[in-house]
Design an enzyme around this catalytic site. Structure first.
Site, PDB file in Angstrom:
ATOM      1  N   ASP A   1       0.831  -1.262   0.030  1.00 18.29           N
ATOM      2  CA  ASP A   1       0.060   0.030  -0.105  1.00 18.29           C
ATOM      3  C   ASP A   1       0.864   1.152   0.059  1.00 18.29           C
ATOM      4  O   ASP A   1       2.119   1.087   0.164  1.00 18.29           O
ATOM      5  CB  ASP A   1      -0.906  -0.039   1.270  1.00 18.29           C
ATOM      6  CG  ASP A   1      -1.778   1.239   1.460  1.00 18.29           C
ATOM      7  OD1 ASP A   1      -2.372   1.751   0.397  1.00 18.29           O
ATOM      8  OD2 ASP A   1      -1.841   1.840   2.503  1.00 18.29           O
ATOM      9  N   LYS A   2       0.273   2.411  -0.324  1.00 17.05           N
ATOM     10  CA  LYS A   2       1.092   3.557  -0.154  1.00 17.05           C
ATOM     11  C   LYS A   2       0.984   4.342   1.051  1.00 17.05           C
ATOM     12  O   LYS A   2       1.951   4.814   1.806  1.00 17.05           O
ATOM     13  CB  LYS A   2       0.947   4.570  -1.514  1.00 17.05           C
ATOM     14  CG  LYS A   2       1.684   5.793  -1.569  1.00 17.05           C
ATOM     15  CD  LYS A   2       1.340   6.753  -2.646  1.00 17.05           C
ATOM     16  CE  LYS A   2       0.191   7.427  -2.407  1.00 17.05           C
ATOM     17  NZ  LYS A   2       0.410   8.491  -1.121  1.00 17.05           N
TER      18      LYS A   2
ATOM     19  N   PHE B   1     -19.331   9.053   3.952  1.00 15.67           N
ATOM     20  CA  PHE B   1     -18.584   8.512   3.022  1.00 15.67           C
ATOM     21  C   PHE B   1     -18.520   7.165   3.016  1.00 15.67           C
ATOM     22  O   PHE B   1     -18.670   6.373   4.116  1.00 15.67           O
ATOM     23  CB  PHE B   1     -17.249   9.157   3.504  1.00 15.67           C
ATOM     24  CG  PHE B   1     -15.882   8.797   2.718  1.00 15.67           C
ATOM     25  CD1 PHE B   1     -15.489   9.299   1.484  1.00 15.67           C
ATOM     26  CD2 PHE B   1     -15.379   7.512   3.051  1.00 15.67           C
ATOM     27  CE1 PHE B   1     -14.601   8.354   0.620  1.00 15.67           C
ATOM     28  CE2 PHE B   1     -14.162   6.826   2.278  1.00 15.67           C
ATOM     29  CZ  PHE B   1     -13.819   7.468   1.308  1.00 15.67           C
TER      30      PHE B   1
ATOM     31  N   ASP C   1      -6.500  -2.950   3.560  1.00 12.51           N
ATOM     32  CA  ASP C   1      -5.474  -3.710   3.044  1.00 12.51           C
ATOM     33  C   ASP C   1      -5.442  -5.026   3.561  1.00 12.51           C
ATOM     34  O   ASP C   1      -4.531  -6.040   3.297  1.00 12.51           O
ATOM     35  CB  ASP C   1      -3.976  -3.299   3.661  1.00 12.51           C
ATOM     36  CG  ASP C   1      -3.736  -1.773   3.012  1.00 12.51           C
ATOM     37  OD1 ASP C   1      -4.081  -1.586   1.825  1.00 12.51           O
ATOM     38  OD2 ASP C   1      -3.221  -1.018   3.671  1.00 12.51           O
TER      39      ASP C   1
END
Length: 1158
Positions: free
Chosen positions: A415-416, A549, A858
């Site tokens: 992941d970033k 969201f 993740d």
């Protein structure tokens, strides 16, 4: 808050409440709640233990004998109990098998006892409930569905509750869910205004009505239901996760709350989510199972041959030896001897290997946790005081089964955000209309621009209502959206008046702080209003609806009523989610194209970007939509889908206000770590939800992409286009043949390029252009493609939309191109796409993969990979909880893989191969003796020697080898990535290496047995004149064999410490002590009495043992000498380089010292 009132027609119970797909409870009516037909609610008793006192022994034995190895040795034991078959005492199998079973059972018992103690503590925890208008204390295990519970500040929630009332006037309470998801930030929960006024037991007991809600499920952040409050007019409210309190969460910063239990015991979200992670087995363990099968087949073949040979000798020779007694049927004799040899040769498979492996791996995992270089200072919250304090924490090994796989990783999926970056957001820039504001270099630039433009009306731009509006109104709208459209929680220090903010999203914190720094201070959020302080003036906005969201929506909206009475929809979200919902009106979105260009520039600079927009609503539009939203939000089934469909109806025709650019800095040492891992031969895939420009910029910053590397961008609108562009690139790649030299590769590439050009249609030729200029993220029908230079490396960048086509329709082509690229970035990916990429690469490439991430999105990727690494991050510890190993920084991955993983692979591989070698060397001596005993199944070893051979005489040296072996020092590994690559290219444990080790065992058994046999050609006599017999032969063979395999272990060991030395001394001393006891104590074993004492007095025995060891080990020395001199390993070259460097430094220092003296 949306609610509805209706006339009472059935005592507050709706007819549709009896739905079989839902649960129904009746407030303050326990009898009616628990007497519903077909509905049985569990109590709050929790049991997580695996065993009970009565079931432990049978269940544990059943579990252990499900292991093939244990079942094998059980079968051996059963056969050995037949005296006509077994040449050995049953204790030779009973003791080793019991040792293995007892060690494993003890470990299981201790773990289960700890679970029992935890369950007992939780079940007996006292809680207060409302019963008959009074407060009554009961144990947690006695709580039932429908009970209304009073929770004090600091208490844990004992069951899943729906919030009734709180000590806060607005019905707010704060909970910490670190036990559920690891997030330490507080989350706000809100009671209904119609129930929040009930603040004591008397008032609570008067509450009547019902709650209808969904059946238990494991979705931690979802709760759908509705409450009907019985009064003169029934009041119906929608219930969702904002009124839901999960078991295991803790009440914070709130004096007390009342909540009604909706799920208890095994129905709670916490219990349903306590699923064990998917079982993972290392590649070494899978290979070990195959190797055991080979050894087992070899054992059966040898047993069969020996049985046939025994029948042959019985027929030809034994029949003439009448003193041996009457003969038996050849078939019976052969079958009996088959099982006899099966018992004799069962030690080919080392029974102690599994226990040794498990203990070694646990020790390796502890070394990872004790490593001071993998420790970081972490802020934690004291559970008693609630204060933050800094604590040093290190790596956490959740499993030890995969230690050796860490040393052979070939694909890393990362992941970033929060993994490569710090996940600490800083608001840097924004654009409003045609202006850019730099808050990083000029803090407060927005409020200064707002003040400067307050009275300026000449710079008119079109805003949402279609009328002319000045720059002042545009900036004001921007700051209002930042301060109103969020889920941030504010806390005011009563002593100082300072406001602190908490949020699950670091991005929202950055936005709210920026608005606050520019004069728009978020004060508080209540049930139906939001309080701001605008330029020093307290202002109230009516809160009409929150459109939350979600990862699918990728945006959030609120509907508010402004102080002027206007109704506005305020929205922020990803550019892909907002841009398609902007009104197609150039006058109302005059700066749209310019804003999109700003957005691209921000992305190229590596910033995280959002778009903000708004829309004016009429009262009629809002009222019509409100009814639909109420119907969707009160539905029990498919609520999320219905709400999303209703949100689409109003989140349209938006007017663009501006964009934001937030910086997320790289973690310390990330570029150096990635550079090292790439040099070590690992392929790194970054899977991120960010835009392409942002991801590419981060790729360059963290050295995932090199400036000299050519990038391939793939952005398409259809599966056909995706397949076409993949075909074109694959045509330019050389064959996947590592033996080709560079010249052949370049020639091939040039031929393919020329053929592609000659055969291409004009349409295809138009598609060939500079891809680097096409990486803007715009998707057009024209495919931009470059011709990569085959002499250099290149990377691949693909967006999530195209990735769907690539994985579904062109998997093989995508993987072919991915293999040719050193690094790959997949942008705009969803959590499911991340897991799918990992699965496809793992299954197709057949290489060991690792996934690393820090957030809940993740988790699926981490569990899909061979090895999952979780980072304790700002987004909580969901990833860490689902992972196999947890670290605090990405840079720790370098040491985890290249030091601990590499050492673990070397140690485990050596331990496995040595264990089979030593058993083969010992057991095959029995085969060679069979040629002298006419294959009667006679053993030459004492039963106790066979029993303790594996568990004592040869167990400690390989055990300490598995713990402490190092082929080279850690500093050299951290400096030279090729040392990790060499492990991947030349497997230490393989079928070939395993065969070589067993061949070595064959050689040592031949030398040991026949070397001793030569000594007995002339009937060696002891000092007392007695001729040596079978037990003298066996003792000498076992002595030579045990000494030889221990010497072989000494040769294999490259790092000696006092523990390894002591372990070898103890093993040998135990053997000789047993022989001495045999020699001097007749009751122990009459066959072995005086054997060893006689050998000690005979010089030829010493000579024989020494010669056998030298002859057996000599080929090992020759092979190692040749390997070191003519085919040295990287580790040997590195040691010599460091040694030479040390000599030169010593000479230089001595020269300087002598010059100084002169």
């Amino acid at each position: 808050m949306l609610k509805e009132r209706k006339k009472s027609t059935d005592n507050g119970k709706e007819s549709n409440n009896s739905s079989t797909n839902c649960y129904t409870l009746f407030l303050n009516d326990s009898k009616q709640t628990h007497s519903q037909p077909g509905k049985k609610f569990p109590k709050n008793f929790i049991r997580t233990t695996k065993y009970t006192i009565l079931s432990f022994i049978p269940k544990n034995l059943f579990e252990q004998f499900r292991r093939l190895s244990n079942f094998y040795f059980l079968c051996v034991l059963i056969i050995q109990l037949v005296p006509q078959i077994s040449p050995l005492l049953p204790l030779t199998s009973i003791l080793p098998l019991s040792f293995v079973l007892i060690i494993t059972a003890t470990k299981e018992a201790l773990e289960d006892y700890n679970r029992y103690q935890s369950d007992k503590k939780n079940n007996l925890e006292p809680y207060t409930i409302v019963r008959d208008a009074k407060l009554e204390t009961i144990s947690s295990q006695d709580i039932c569905v429908g009970d209304i519970i009073r929770i004090q500040n600091g208490q844990q929630i004992p069951a899943d509750l729906v919030l009734i009332s709180t000590s806060h006037d607005e019905g707010l309470c704060y909970v910490e869910t670190s036990n559920l998801d690891g997030e330490t930030n507080l989350k706000v929960r809100k009671a209904l205004s119609d129930t929040n006024k009930l603040s004591n037991a008397e008032d609570i007991s008067l509450l009547r009505g019902s709650i209808v809600y969904e059946t238990p499920n494991e979705r931690l952040y979802r709760f759908n239901g509705r409450i009907v409050i019985q009064s003169k007019e029934n009041i119906i409210h929608s219930l969702n996760h904002t009124m839901f309190l999960q078991r295991g969460s803790q009440l914070r910063n709130t004096k007390f709350i009342f909540g009604v239990c909706v799920y208890a015991g095994v129905d709670t979200k916490l219990f349903l989510n306590q699923q064990p992670p998917p079982s993972k087995f290392s590649t070494v363990e899978k290979l070990l199972n195959k190797l055991i099968l080979f050894v087992f087949i070899f054992q059966l073949v040898i047993c069969l041959l020996c049985a046939v040979a025994s029948a042959f000798y019985q027929e030809i020779i034994v029949g003439d030896m009448l003193y041996l007694g009457p003969t038996v049927s050849l078939s019976i004799y052969g079958v009996r001897n088959f099982f006899t040899y099966f018992i004799l040769f069962n030690t080919m498979i080392p029974i102690s290997l599994w226990v040794t492996l498990e203990m070694v791996k646990v020790g390796q995992a502890k070394f990872m946790e004790f490593d001071t270089y993998m420790r970081s200072n972490v802020l934690t919250i004291d559970p008693v005081t609630g204060e933050e304090k800094e604590v040093e924490k290190g790596c956490k090994a959740k499993t030890s089964n995969l230690n050796e796989d860490l040393g052979r990783i070939q694909h890393i999926f990362s992941d970033k955000t929060g993994t490569l970056t710090e996940n600490i957001m800083r608001f840097c820039k924004c654009s409003i209309g045609s202006d850019i504001f730099d808050e990083k270099e000029n803090p407060g630039s927005l409020v200064r621009a707002l003040d400067a433009s307050r009275d300026v009306s000449s710079q008119n731009i079109l805003l949402t209502n279609g009328t002319n509006c000045n720059k002042f109104q545009m900036i004001q709208s921007f700051l209002r959206i930042l301060s109103l459209c969020h889920t941030v929680i504010s806390e005011v220090d009563e002593a100082t008046g300072n406001i602190t903010y908490q949020s699950q999203s670091p991005d929202e914190l950055a936005l709210v702080h920026t608005a606050s720094n520019n004069g728009f201070v978020f004060l508080d959020r209540r049930t139906d209003e939001i309080l701001l302080r605008e330029n020093g003036v307290d202002t109230s906005y009516g809160l009409l609806a929150i459109l939350e969201f979600s990862s699918a929506r990728r945006r959030m909206s609120v509907i508010v009523r402004t102080p002027e009475g206007a109704i506005k929809l305020l929205t922020k979200g990803a550019d892909m989610s907002i841009s398609c919902r902007l009104i197609n009106d150039k006058e109302r979105n005059a700066a749209r194209d310019e804003t999109l260009n700003f957005l691209k520039n921000f992305s190229r600079e590596g910033y995280r970007t959002l778009m903000v927009a708004e829309r004016d609503l009429t009262v009629e539009e809002y009222e019509d939509w409100k009814q639909q939203f109420f119907q969707a939000s009160t539905s029990i089934e498919n609520r999320e889908e219905k709400i999303e469909a209703v949100c689409e109806l109003i989140e349209k025709d938006l007017s663009l206000v501006g964009t934001t650019a937030i910086e997320d800095k790289l973690q310390s040492q990330v570029p150096e770590t990635i550079s090292y891992l790439l040099s070590a031969g690992l392929h790194i895939w970054v899977l991120t939800g960010d835009k392409q420009e942002t991801a590419v910029n981060i790729g360059y910053s963290c050295r995932l992409f090199d400036p000299a590397m050519e990038l391939i961008f793939i952005n398409t609108e259809s599966s056909e286009e995706c397949g076409l562009i993949l075909d074109r690139y694959i045509a330019l790649l050389p064959p996947e043949n590592e033996n080709e030299n560079v010249k052949d590769t370049q020639t091939y590439g040039q031929q393919q390029i020329q053929q592609g050009m000659n055969g291409a249609t004009p349409g295809i030729m138009n598609m060939i252009s500079n891809s680097l200029q096409s990486g803007s993220g715009n998707k057009t029908p024209i495919i931009d493609i470059i011709i990569p230079s085959l002499a250099i490396e290149y990377g691949l960048v693909i967006d999530g939309h195209t990735l769907t086509y690539a994985l579904n329709d062109h998997k093989d082509k995508f993987l072919r191109l991915g293999r040719a690229c050193k690094s790959v970035i997949c942008c705009r990916t969803t959590p499911l796409q991340k897991a799918l990429v990992v699965r496809v690469v793992k299954q197709s490439e057949k290489k060991i993969s690792l996934a690393i991430g820090d957030g809940a999105n993740d988790v699926s990727m981490i569990q899909e990979a061979h090895v999952g690494i979780g980072i304790f991050g700002k987004e909580g510890t969901q990833a860490a909880r689902a992972s196999d190993y947890c670290i605090h920084q990405f840079s720790h991955l370098k040491r985890l893989l290249c030091v601990h993983g590499r050492y673990s692979y070397i140690r485990v591989s050596g331990l496995i191969q040595y264990s089979f070698y030593k058993n083969m060397s010992f057991t095959l001596c029995l085969l060679w003796f069979s040629f002298s005993s006419l294959f009667t199944g006679q053993t030459i070893f004492d039963s106790w020697v066979i029993t303790f051979y594996n568990i004592l005489f040869t167990s400690l040296p390989p055990f300490f080898y598995g713990l402490f072996e190092k082929d080279i020092d850690e500093e050299s590994i951290m400096e030279n990535p090729n040392l990790y690559k060499s492990i991947q290219q030349s497997q230490i444990l393989s079928k070939k290496s395993f065969f070589v080790w067993n061949l070595l065992g064959l050689w040592h058994s031949l030398v040991t047995f026949f070397g001793v046999k030569l000594l007995f050609v002339n009937d060696v006599m002891s000092s007392n004149g007695h001729v040596a017999g079978i037990w003298t032969l066996g003792t000498l063979v076992s002595t030579a064999s045990i000494l030889t395999v221990n010497v072989r272990m000494a040769i294999e060991t490259k790092l000696w410490n006092y523990i390894s030395l002591v372990g070898m001394i103890i093993s040998l001393a135990a053997y000789f002590i047993m022989l001495i006891l045999y020699a001097f104590f007749l009751p122990l074993n009459s066959n072995m009495y005086d054997i060893f004492s006689s050998q000690l007095e005979t010089g030829s025995y010493y000579f024989t043992v020494i010669v056998i060891i030298i002859v057996a080990i000599f080929p090992d020395f020759c092979v190692k000498y040749y390997s070191r001199m003519y085919a040295p390993k990287d580790t040997q070259l590195e040691k010599e380089r460091k040694g030479l460097k040390g000599v030169k430094e010593y000479q230089r220092e001595m020269k300087e010292f002598n010059n100084h003296r002169a």
